[in-house]
Design a protein around this motif. Sequence first.
Motif, mmCIF file in Angstrom:
data_model
loop_
_atom_site.group_PDB
_atom_site.id
_atom_site.type_symbol
_atom_site.label_atom_id
_atom_site.label_comp_id
_atom_site.label_asym_id
_atom_site.label_seq_id
_atom_site.Cartn_x
_atom_site.Cartn_y
_atom_site.Cartn_z
ATOM 1 N N UNK A 182 26.637 4.385 -3.139
ATOM 2 C CA UNK A 182 26.241 4.888 -1.824
ATOM 3 C C UNK A 182 27.024 6.149 -1.492
ATOM 4 N N UNK A 183 26.305 7.156 -1.046
ATOM 5 C CA UNK A 183 26.875 8.482 -0.816
ATOM 6 C C UNK A 183 27.446 8.621 0.591
ATOM 7 N N UNK A 184 28.348 9.587 0.706
ATOM 8 C CA UNK A 184 28.913 9.974 1.992
ATOM 9 C C UNK A 184 27.784 10.092 3.014
ATOM 10 N N UNK A 185 28.021 9.542 4.182
ATOM 11 C CA UNK A 185 27.025 9.578 5.237
ATOM 12 C C UNK A 185 26.328 8.246 5.430
ATOM 13 N N UNK A 186 26.427 7.352 4.438
ATOM 14 C CA UNK A 186 25.803 6.048 4.587
ATOM 15 C C UNK A 186 26.704 5.162 5.460
ATOM 16 N N UNK A 187 26.130 4.503 6.463
ATOM 17 C CA UNK A 187 26.930 3.713 7.414
ATOM 18 C C UNK A 187 27.779 2.604 6.779
ATOM 19 N N UNK A 188 27.346 2.031 5.642
ATOM 20 C CA UNK A 188 28.108 0.943 5.031
ATOM 21 C C UNK A 188 29.516 1.399 4.634
ATOM 22 N N UNK A 189 29.688 2.694 4.379
ATOM 23 C CA UNK A 189 30.997 3.206 3.978
ATOM 24 C C UNK A 189 31.993 3.255 5.137
ATOM 25 N N UNK A 190 31.520 3.123 6.352
ATOM 26 C CA UNK A 190 32.389 3.188 7.533
ATOM 27 C C UNK A 190 32.590 1.822 8.190
ATOM 28 N N UNK A 191 32.028 0.774 7.576
ATOM 29 C CA UNK A 191 32.145 -0.581 8.107
ATOM 30 C C UNK A 191 33.398 -1.262 7.581
ATOM 31 N N UNK A 192 34.066 -2.037 8.440
ATOM 32 C CA UNK A 192 35.137 -2.890 7.949
ATOM 33 C C UNK A 192 34.471 -4.072 7.253
ATOM 34 N N UNK A 193 34.846 -4.316 6.005
ATOM 35 C CA UNK A 193 34.198 -5.331 5.187
ATOM 36 C C UNK A 193 34.658 -6.741 5.559
ATOM 37 N N UNK A 194 33.814 -7.700 5.218
ATOM 38 C CA UNK A 194 34.047 -9.114 5.531
ATOM 39 C C UNK A 194 34.594 -9.866 4.312
ATOM 40 N N UNK A 195 35.435 -10.888 4.580
ATOM 41 C CA UNK A 195 35.923 -11.772 3.525
ATOM 42 C C UNK A 195 34.752 -12.516 2.886
#
Length: 183
Positions: A6-19
């Motif tokens: 996933x490239x810069x600009x995709x919202x998933x890259x700015x999400x805090x991930x879940x356990x």
Amino acid sequence: MLLPIYAYGHPVLRKKAEDITPDYEDLSKLIADMWETMYHAEGVGLAAPQIGRPIRLFIIDSIQLEEKGKDVIGLKTVFINAEKVEEKGKIWAYEEGCLSIPDIRGDVDRLDTLTLRYLDENFVEHITTFDGINARVIQHEYDHIEGILFLEYLKPVKKAMIRGRLENIRKGKVKVDYKMKFA
């Protein structure tokens, strides 16, 4: 199987991930696919958000740096549900890049020692202290599961200089030798 990065600009890259838990669906296959994807893209680390999964999972292989003649004792590890215990030591700058932000590199200041609590691929808990380049690669990938990109550490002048290139990445105007997914 090769996965798109996933490239810069995709919202998933700015999400805090879940356990995740040991019963996470097809976890072994996901990890194997991440290794294949990372090696194909010539990376030394890959975090699950970079393949569109907002989970606390990343892999690193700094053994490759050993093979390139760097003064490194390499490490190949899977990190699940990682949490920082402590960062300490001296601040040192090193030029970083990211598979999600191709063709952009910049000096990032980080502390040289990191203690991390994490689970391996068998869900065995470890508390380990890393230093040098291993700590740096882990810190970079750990940032991904926190929704942080290395760009946030760049100096304002550097950020201004790359603004147009970042916009091109966001729009999909970038050439790489691996599959990418754009927002």
